[in-house]
Design a protein around this motif. Structure first.
Motif, short mmCIF file in Angstrom:
data_model
loop_
_atom_site.label_atom_id
_atom_site.label_comp_id
_atom_site.label_asym_id
_atom_site.label_seq_id
_atom_site.Cartn_x
_atom_site.Cartn_y
_atom_site.Cartn_z
N ALA A 109 0.83 -1.18 0.00
CA ALA A 109 -0.04 0.07 -0.04
C ALA A 109 0.68 1.34 0.11
CB ALA A 109 -0.83 -0.06 1.27
N GLN A 110 1.78 1.36 0.87
CA GLN A 110 2.91 2.41 0.78
C GLN A 110 3.58 2.61 -0.36
OE1 GLN A 110 3.26 4.63 3.21
NE2 GLN A 110 4.60 5.75 2.10
N ARG A 111 3.96 1.35 -1.23
CA ARG A 111 4.50 1.59 -2.42
C ARG A 111 3.62 2.08 -3.42
NH1 ARG A 111 4.83 -0.83 -6.96
NH2 ARG A 111 3.20 -2.62 -6.61
N LEU A 112 2.53 1.66 -3.56
CA LEU A 112 1.11 2.03 -4.45
C LEU A 112 1.10 3.44 -4.22
CD1 LEU A 112 -1.13 -0.86 -4.68
CD2 LEU A 112 0.49 0.02 -6.44
N ARG A 113 0.92 3.94 -2.84
CA ARG A 113 0.81 5.28 -2.60
C ARG A 113 1.83 5.94 -3.06
NH1 ARG A 113 0.43 5.17 3.11
NH2 ARG A 113 -1.52 4.07 2.83
N VAL A 116 1.46 6.54 -6.85
CA VAL A 116 0.40 7.39 -7.26
C VAL A 116 0.77 8.70 -7.10
CG1 VAL A 116 -1.95 8.10 -6.47
CG2 VAL A 116 -1.51 5.72 -6.80
N ASP A 117 1.37 9.15 -6.03
CA ASP A 117 1.86 10.45 -5.46
C ASP A 117 3.19 10.91 -6.83
OD1 ASP A 117 0.23 10.69 -3.44
OD2 ASP A 117 2.22 10.34 -1.95
N ASP A 118 3.99 10.12 -7.10
CA ASP A 118 4.78 10.42 -8.43
C ASP A 118 3.92 10.87 -9.64
OD1 ASP A 118 6.71 10.15 -6.41
OD2 ASP A 118 7.51 8.03 -7.36
N TYR A 119 3.13 9.61 -9.91
CA TYR A 119 2.00 10.03 -10.98
C TYR A 119 1.32 11.09 -11.04
CZ TYR A 119 -1.35 9.22 -14.54
OH TYR A 119 -2.35 9.42 -15.72
N VAL A 120 0.72 11.52 -9.78
CA VAL A 120 0.00 12.73 -9.80
C VAL A 120 1.07 14.07 -10.10
CG1 VAL A 120 -1.62 14.17 -8.32
CG2 VAL A 120 -2.12 11.64 -8.76
N ASP A 121 2.01 13.92 -9.41
CA ASP A 121 2.91 15.10 -9.50
C ASP A 121 3.49 15.35 -10.90
OD1 ASP A 121 4.73 17.04 -8.17
OD2 ASP A 121 6.40 15.78 -8.43
N THR A 122 3.72 14.28 -11.55
CA THR A 122 3.90 14.23 -12.94
C THR A 122 3.30 14.82 -13.92
OG1 THR A 122 5.84 12.35 -12.54
CG2 THR A 122 5.00 12.99 -14.93
N ALA A 123 1.82 14.22 -13.51
CA ALA A 123 0.72 14.69 -14.39
C ALA A 123 0.50 16.47 -14.01
CB ALA A 123 -0.54 14.04 -14.14
N LEU A 124 0.54 16.80 -12.96
CA LEU A 124 0.47 17.98 -12.52
C LEU A 124 1.52 18.95 -13.33
CD1 LEU A 124 -0.82 17.97 -8.96
CD2 LEU A 124 -2.05 18.62 -10.85
N ALA A 125 2.65 18.49 -12.96
CA ALA A 125 3.81 19.18 -13.87
C ALA A 125 3.36 19.29 -15.24
CB ALA A 125 5.19 18.47 -13.30
N ASN A 126 3.35 18.08 -15.94
CA ASN A 126 2.98 18.19 -17.36
C ASN A 126 1.77 19.22 -17.50
OD1 ASN A 126 4.97 16.40 -17.93
ND2 ASN A 126 3.67 14.74 -17.78
N PHE A 127 0.86 19.47 -16.92
CA PHE A 127 -0.36 20.22 -16.95
C PHE A 127 0.02 21.82 -16.69
CE2 PHE A 127 -4.47 21.96 -15.53
CZ PHE A 127 -5.15 21.81 -16.72
N GLU A 128 0.97 21.67 -15.65
CA GLU A 128 1.30 23.05 -15.41
C GLU A 128 2.12 23.67 -16.56
OE1 GLU A 128 4.24 23.38 -12.15
OE2 GLU A 128 4.22 25.38 -12.13
N GLN A 129 2.91 22.92 -17.20
CA GLN A 129 3.77 23.16 -18.49
C GLN A 129 3.04 23.48 -19.58
OE1 GLN A 129 6.51 19.98 -19.28
NE2 GLN A 129 7.96 20.58 -17.67
N PHE A 130 1.72 22.72 -19.69
CA PHE A 130 0.86 22.98 -20.71
C PHE A 130 0.28 24.43 -20.63
CE2 PHE A 130 -3.64 22.67 -22.18
CZ PHE A 130 -3.36 22.39 -23.40
#
Length: 165
Positions: A109-113, A116-130
């Motif tokens: 669960a900790q690994r998945l969390r 997910v945090d890394d994925y969301v951070d990456t997605a938000l960073a990409n969205f921020e760049q967009f």
């Protein structure tokens, strides 16, 4: 007569017998009287001996039955002990296995969390760049529009002027 009483009677005969001259331990008894008393004792003894032997045999049987029963009880106790130890070992083993599974689930669960945090951070960073690029594009568009409007205003002024013909 009881054989013990008969033996007591024989002892009394020997004690009351006259001593052999010049001897402290030897005595003189009536041979016929002694043989008759011993014959009576022999006649009485077999029945009592048989009864005593039967009692001893019965005692031995009772003791053997008691020993077999004790062995059976001990055997059952050992089997029950082994069963209880086995059940306890199964319980302890199950508890250890349960704790191991819970620890693995928490780690997963900790690994998945973290994933997910890394994925969301990456997605938000990409969205921020967009969004940053879109904002820059919008600003450039607005600047262009403002520039064209100024040019258009300037051109409009020329358009409002009469043609040189």
């Amino acid at each position: 007569m009881d054989p013990l009483d008969r033996i007591d009677e024989l002892i009394a005969i020997v004690e009351q017998a006259r001593s052999v001259p010049m001897s402290r331990n030897n005595c003189m008894v009536d041979r016929g009287e002694m043989i008759a008393a011993l014959d009576e004792l022999r006649a009485e003894l077999p029945a009592d001996l048989r009864r005593a032997a039967a009692l001893l045999e019965e005692r031995d049987k009772i003791m053997e039955a008691g020993k077999r029963e004790a062995d059976r009880i001990i055997s059952e106790g050992e089997a029950e002990h082994a069963r209880l130890v086995s059940v306890n070992e199964i319980t302890v083993s199950a508890e250890h296995e349960g704790a191991r599974i819970v620890a693995e689930a928490r780690a997963e669960a900790q690994r998945l969390r973290e994933e997910v945090d890394d994925y969301v951070d990456t997605a938000l960073a990409n969205f921020e760049q967009f969004l940053t690029r879109a904002l820059a594009s919008i600003e450039r568009g607005r600047d262009k529009m403002h520039a064209l409007r100024e040019i258009g205003t300037f051109a409009g002024d020329e358009a409002e002027r009469p043609l040189p013909f």
